[in-house]
Scaffold this active site. Sequence first.
Site, PDB file in Angstrom:
ATOM      1  N   THR A 193       0.819  -1.209   0.000  1.00 21.48           N
ATOM      2  CA  THR A 193       0.000   0.000   0.000  1.00 21.48           C
ATOM      3  C   THR A 193       0.855   1.262   0.000  1.00 21.48           C
ATOM      4  O   THR A 193       0.450   2.287  -0.555  1.00 21.48           O
ATOM      5  CB  THR A 193      -0.977   0.011   1.189  1.00 21.48           C
ATOM      6  OG1 THR A 193      -0.247  -0.205   2.410  1.00 21.48           O
ATOM      7  CG2 THR A 193      -2.047  -1.059   1.034  1.00 21.48           C
TER       8      THR A 193
ATOM      9  N   TRP B 248      10.547 -10.781   8.022  1.00 23.81           N
ATOM     10  CA  TRP B 248      10.597 -10.779   9.477  1.00 23.81           C
ATOM     11  C   TRP B 248       9.560  -9.734   9.922  1.00 23.81           C
ATOM     12  O   TRP B 248       9.853  -8.538   9.934  1.00 23.81           O
ATOM     13  CB  TRP B 248      11.975 -10.388   9.974  1.00 23.81           C
ATOM     14  CG  TRP B 248      13.081 -11.319   9.570  1.00 23.81           C
ATOM     15  CD1 TRP B 248      13.598 -12.350  10.284  1.00 23.81           C
ATOM     16  CD2 TRP B 248      13.831 -11.275   8.346  1.00 23.81           C
ATOM     17  NE1 TRP B 248      14.614 -12.961   9.597  1.00 23.81           N
ATOM     18  CE2 TRP B 248      14.779 -12.328   8.391  1.00 23.81           C
ATOM     19  CE3 TRP B 248      13.788 -10.472   7.193  1.00 23.81           C
ATOM     20  CZ2 TRP B 248      15.680 -12.580   7.346  1.00 23.81           C
ATOM     21  CZ3 TRP B 248      14.670 -10.724   6.154  1.00 23.81           C
ATOM     22  CH2 TRP B 248      15.599 -11.761   6.237  1.00 23.81           C
TER      23      TRP B 248
ATOM     24  N   ASP C 280       1.640  -2.599  -7.695  1.00 25.80           N
ATOM     25  CA  ASP C 280       1.301  -1.530  -6.751  1.00 25.80           C
ATOM     26  C   ASP C 280       1.345  -0.172  -7.445  1.00 25.80           C
ATOM     27  O   ASP C 280       0.482   0.689  -7.234  1.00 25.80           O
ATOM     28  CB  ASP C 280       2.272  -1.524  -5.575  1.00 25.80           C
ATOM     29  CG  ASP C 280       2.341  -2.856  -4.849  1.00 25.80           C
ATOM     30  OD1 ASP C 280       1.302  -3.549  -4.785  1.00 25.80           O
ATOM     31  OD2 ASP C 280       3.422  -3.193  -4.343  1.00 25.80           O
TER      32      ASP C 280
END
Length: 306
Positions: free
Chosen positions: A31, A101, A257
Amino acid sequence: MAHGIAAVGECMIELSSQGSSLWRMGYAGDTFNTLWAVRALMPGYHVDYVSAFGDDPFSNGQIEFFKSHDIGIANSPILPGARPGLYAITLTGAERAFTYWRSDAAARRLADDPAELAKSLENRELIYFSGITLAILAQPARRAFLEAVGKAREHGAHIAFDPNYRPKLWPDISAAREAIGEALAVADIALPTFPDEEMLFGDQSMEATARRIEHAGPAEVVVKNGEQPALILHYGDTFESPAIHVANPVDTTGAGDSFNGAYLAARLLGHPPAEAAKRAHRVAATVVQVRGALAPFELLKMAFDR
């Protein structure tokens, strides 16, 4: 009066391989990558990235990076002791693989304070989020987030949503289907990718994807499919928009995106869907020719305007 654009989700620390065990650090996330393109293409608009942040040096660096590019964080919480998620990109040719992670990332708490979240989303012209935004939230927080989005829509915000299905982020396929269905019910524009929808819902064609999503709520659906033509559904009518072939892509990270960001920027600027998709394809073709998810503003603007 509605003003400004908000994208909601998780911006992570990005490590991209530079070869010979050297890594370049940046900031990215689906996003955020989209909002980056919007920022590049709509310099006069107020934009915010709504999330939750830690108070460590990397979180502070993120926020300063946003500020240096005129991207705010609205009422996003700063959480003592929290930190951002991290991912590394490894490339085989131009195709990328990711190692993450992120299990304790601050962004997972972006909806913990519904009142502050509502303030971040109020009086918006456009709110954008994705299936990853949903996936990183526990179910109660996800419910609170979708309620806040629904209320913002009731007060005039347009809602754009990319399902962006990532199986590893969901406990099972039924949970993903349910959450994505709830998000589509409050969305005006949907920006799915066909291979994701085929995997998640078993759609046999892009037309089937567009019609299923239309039935769920959005009247405007743009089904992306890599270098294949995109299929656009707009208030019942469908048409294709050819993609642009790039002979020697460098890195495909962030291409979809950036397509989303360019498409939404074009629509906000008054372009019809066909023109918006054409500009979005040009921007996506530019992004795959640079390393990392964030292409320089000037390159994005040049591709969008030409």
